[in-house]
Scaffold this motif. Structure first.
Motif, PDB file in Angstrom:
ATOM      1  N   ARG A  29      -1.217 -21.859  20.470  1.00  0.00           N
ATOM      2  CA  ARG A  29      -0.906 -22.426  21.776  1.00  0.00           C
ATOM      3  C   ARG A  29      -2.291 -22.594  22.430  1.00  0.00           C
ATOM      4  O   ARG A  29      -2.663 -23.649  22.997  1.00  0.00           O
ATOM      5  CB  ARG A  29       0.006 -21.793  22.754  1.00  0.00           C
ATOM      6  N   ILE A  30      -3.202 -21.414  22.182  1.00  0.00           N
ATOM      7  CA  ILE A  30      -4.434 -21.395  22.999  1.00  0.00           C
ATOM      8  C   ILE A  30      -5.409 -22.470  22.171  1.00  0.00           C
ATOM      9  O   ILE A  30      -6.149 -23.167  22.831  1.00  0.00           O
ATOM     10  CB  ILE A  30      -5.032 -20.214  22.930  1.00  0.00           C
ATOM     11  N   ASP A  32      -4.464 -25.088  20.761  1.00  0.00           N
ATOM     12  CA  ASP A  32      -3.936 -26.666  20.888  1.00  0.00           C
ATOM     13  C   ASP A  32      -4.417 -26.897  22.399  1.00  0.00           C
ATOM     14  O   ASP A  32      -5.104 -27.911  22.773  1.00  0.00           O
ATOM     15  CB  ASP A  32      -2.529 -26.465  21.067  1.00  0.00           C
ATOM     16  N   ARG A  33      -4.540 -26.002  23.243  1.00  0.00           N
ATOM     17  CA  ARG A  33      -4.997 -26.147  24.654  1.00  0.00           C
ATOM     18  C   ARG A  33      -6.395 -26.447  24.688  1.00  0.00           C
ATOM     19  O   ARG A  33      -6.976 -27.363  25.310  1.00  0.00           O
ATOM     20  CB  ARG A  33      -4.656 -24.958  25.765  1.00  0.00           C
ATOM     21  N   ALA A  36      -7.264 -29.868  23.370  1.00  0.00           N
ATOM     22  CA  ALA A  36      -7.050 -30.646  24.158  1.00  0.00           C
ATOM     23  C   ALA A  36      -7.982 -30.719  25.358  1.00  0.00           C
ATOM     24  O   ALA A  36      -8.642 -31.925  25.610  1.00  0.00           O
ATOM     25  CB  ALA A  36      -5.655 -30.517  25.023  1.00  0.00           C
ATOM     26  N   GLY A  37      -8.638 -29.813  25.684  1.00  0.00           N
ATOM     27  CA  GLY A  37      -9.834 -29.638  26.410  1.00  0.00           C
ATOM     28  C   GLY A  37     -11.145 -30.088  25.725  1.00  0.00           C
ATOM     29  O   GLY A  37     -11.873 -30.923  26.511  1.00  0.00           O
TER      30      GLY A  37
ATOM     31  N   SER B  26      -7.469 -13.895  20.736  1.00  0.00           N
ATOM     32  CA  SER B  26      -6.786 -14.370  21.755  1.00  0.00           C
ATOM     33  C   SER B  26      -5.944 -13.229  22.449  1.00  0.00           C
ATOM     34  O   SER B  26      -5.628 -13.168  23.548  1.00  0.00           O
ATOM     35  CB  SER B  26      -5.852 -15.748  21.340  1.00  0.00           C
ATOM     36  N   GLU B  44       2.268 -19.067  31.644  1.00  0.00           N
ATOM     37  CA  GLU B  44       1.882 -20.273  31.440  1.00  0.00           C
ATOM     38  C   GLU B  44       0.243 -20.525  31.925  1.00  0.00           C
ATOM     39  O   GLU B  44      -0.638 -21.056  31.511  1.00  0.00           O
ATOM     40  CB  GLU B  44       2.680 -21.585  31.888  1.00  0.00           C
ATOM     41  N   GLU B  47      -1.884 -18.203  30.174  1.00  0.00           N
ATOM     42  CA  GLU B  47      -2.745 -18.921  28.924  1.00  0.00           C
ATOM     43  C   GLU B  47      -3.475 -20.053  29.287  1.00  0.00           C
ATOM     44  O   GLU B  47      -4.574 -20.205  28.593  1.00  0.00           O
ATOM     45  CB  GLU B  47      -1.294 -19.564  28.289  1.00  0.00           C
ATOM     46  N   GLU B  48      -3.484 -20.320  30.385  1.00  0.00           N
ATOM     47  CA  GLU B  48      -4.398 -21.542  31.067  1.00  0.00           C
ATOM     48  C   GLU B  48      -5.830 -20.886  31.157  1.00  0.00           C
ATOM     49  O   GLU B  48      -6.740 -21.621  30.772  1.00  0.00           O
ATOM     50  CB  GLU B  48      -3.935 -22.261  32.224  1.00  0.00           C
ATOM     51  N   SER B  51      -7.378 -20.000  27.653  1.00  0.00           N
ATOM     52  CA  SER B  51      -7.766 -21.156  27.181  1.00  0.00           C
ATOM     53  C   SER B  51      -9.228 -21.707  27.999  1.00  0.00           C
ATOM     54  O   SER B  51     -10.053 -22.087  27.238  1.00  0.00           O
ATOM     55  CB  SER B  51      -6.919 -22.354  27.189  1.00  0.00           C
ATOM     56  N   ASP B  52      -9.061 -21.803  29.246  1.00  0.00           N
ATOM     57  CA  ASP B  52     -10.432 -22.139  30.029  1.00  0.00           C
ATOM     58  C   ASP B  52     -11.537 -21.082  29.499  1.00  0.00           C
ATOM     59  O   ASP B  52     -12.744 -21.473  29.425  1.00  0.00           O
ATOM     60  CB  ASP B  52     -10.025 -21.998  31.539  1.00  0.00           C
TER      61      ASP B  52
END
Lengths: 272, 186
Positions: A29-30, A32-33, A36-37, B26, B44, B47-48, B51-52
């Motif tokens: 999932r990370i 994928d994110r 996308a970024g 991760s 959620e 996770e954001e 990811s950032d």
């Protein structure tokens, strides 16, 4: 002034402490994110980078699911010769007639431990070259251009051969490359357009042993048929380091044309 | 894969390193972010933040000077998580986190903060084991005392006591170097 201890200890990361556990779904999932970024922010950068390094582009394709084009692929397959198979043998080209190389001799390999066979949808026209951004020690043989591009780098320390990096320019349909010794596969990965094969060979029982063990990394690009071999007596981790720190591209040097039956040849630590 | 190798590929702009980096770290990054954010935000959102953090590392790859990628990642995740907390107007998770330090108001406050961090680094390094590890797990990784206790096979009260000793050591270090400080609350 008020400050937080958590801010004061910003430089106190405990490198020896691990927390959290690997979770494949979370990692996916990370990825994928992040993909996308990157798609939003860096797409032109990625496209520009792809032609620069075949290896990098290849890994990208796997990692981010880049659209695969429906093109005929070159392939590499490997097999261990069975006892029943007898000697691995085949033609070797030796004669040049009217500018073309003809196969003229059958060679047999009693020590064959692994055979790599290639299929080519069309003849390669040019051969690859590479340059290294990291080497464990300086090469003792091999000429590079000003930017470091070359087709062969060889390191002989006197009592061992730490590494030899070379392009294999004779890839053709049906070609067999034989590796001698007791060979086992360490890693087999498909990285986008590339096959990465890591094999190790126990050479101590060869008829004419010159070293006890040799490690090999084959980098094979499926869209072009380019093959680069990294071999040596160094451990596989170090050879892998070389592989990840190198760049491969078309050399502009035409492939040697040959004709006749499928060929056979050997992969050798000292020769490539 | 070897951390230094990952770092070199990252610094060279090898985009293929990102999935490997994410797969390797991760879990670690999520754990830190979750320790900081789970009281205020859902999975959620966490996770954001993670990811950032990876995106930020990619975008700032040319400025990475550290040789310890894991530490750099941890610092990025912490900063991102704290920023997310502020955006959500949420409290920081640790209550015993504040020090009142007497510093004359001066424009060099940023330099002073850097000096304070060096002193804090020395103070943490001076702690014996397992005090150092407990202090780092709590104040750097934001682990709860009960989780630290369970991981290290100690009682929760023991962990709290050792944290208290660590804070005292930090204050002594700061005081000895000319910074008067005391516990306080925002």
């Amino acid at each position: 002034m008020k400050t937080r201890i958590t801010d004061l200890v910003l430089d106190c990361c405990p490198a020896d402490i691990d927390i959290g556990e690997y979770d494949d779904e979370l990692a996916t999932r990370i990825i994928d994110r992040v993909q996308a970024g990157l798609g939003v922010k860096n797409q032109p950068h990625r496209i520009r980078k792809i032609p620069r390094a075949f290896l990098i582009a290849a890994v990208l394709a796997l990692a981010f699911g880049t659209v695969a084009f429906a093109i005929a692929e070159y392939t590499i397959s490997l097999r261990k010769p069975s006892v029943d198979e007898g000697l691995v043998s085949g033609f070797r080209y030796e004669e040049v007639v009217d500018g073309k190389v003809w196969n003229s001799r059958i060679l047999a390999f009693p020590d064959a431990g692994m055979v790599f066979t290639f299929t080519c949808p069309e003849e390669m026209t040019h051969t690859p070259e590479f340059r290294c951004f990291w080497l464990p020690q300086e090469a003792t043989e091999g000429i590079t251009d000003e930017q470091g591009w070359t087709k062969r780098l060889f390191c002989d320390s006197g009592d061992s051969i730490p590494y030899c990096i070379s392009t294999i320019d004779s890839i053709s349909d049906g070609l067999q490359l034989v590796l001698s010794g007791d060979v086992s596969v360490v890693k087999e990965e498909r990285l986008g357009e590339w096959e990465l094969l890591e094999v190790t060979s126990d050479c101590s029982k060869l008829i004419y042993p010159t070293y006890d063990r040799a490690n090999y990394i084959l980098l094979f690009q499926k869209t072009t048929g380019y093959l680069v071999l990294i071999s040596g007596e160094l451990d596989m981790d170090t050879l892998e380091h070389i592989a990840y720190e190198m760049e491969i591209r078309e050399s502009g040097i035409p492939k040697v044309e040959h004709t006749g039956d499928p060929l056979i040849g050997t992969i050798d630590l000292a020769r490539g | 894969m070897n951390e230094k190798r990952l770092l070199r590929r990252l610094q060279r702009g090898d985009e293929s390193v990102l999935p490997e980096l994410i797969r390797q770290y991760s879990g670690y990054a999520y754990a830190i972010a979750s320790n900081i954010l789970s009281h205020a935000m859902g999975e959620e959102d966490i996770e954001e933040v993670v990811s950032d953090s990876f995106l930020s590392i990619w975008e700032n790859r040319e400025n990475i000077e550290t040789e310890i990628l894991k530490a750099y990642l941890a610092a990025v995740v912490r900063n991102k998580a704290k920023t997310a907390l502020r955006k959500h107007h949420a409290e920081e998770p640790l209550e015993d986190d504040i020090l009142q330090i007497s510093i004359p108001n001066q424009p060099e406050q940023k330099i002073l903060l850097s000096e304070l961090r060096e002193i804090a680094h020395d103070a943490v390094d001076s702690l014996g084991e397992p005090d150092r590890e407990i202090f780092q797990r709590y104040y750097f990784l934001y682990q709860k005392t009960e989780d630290i206790a369970e991981t290290l096979g100690l009682k929760d009260a023991t962990v709290r006591a050792k944290l208290s000793r660590g804070r005292k050591r930090l204050k002594v270090y700061l005081t000895e170097r000319g910074f008067d400080c005391e516990d306080t609350h925002y």
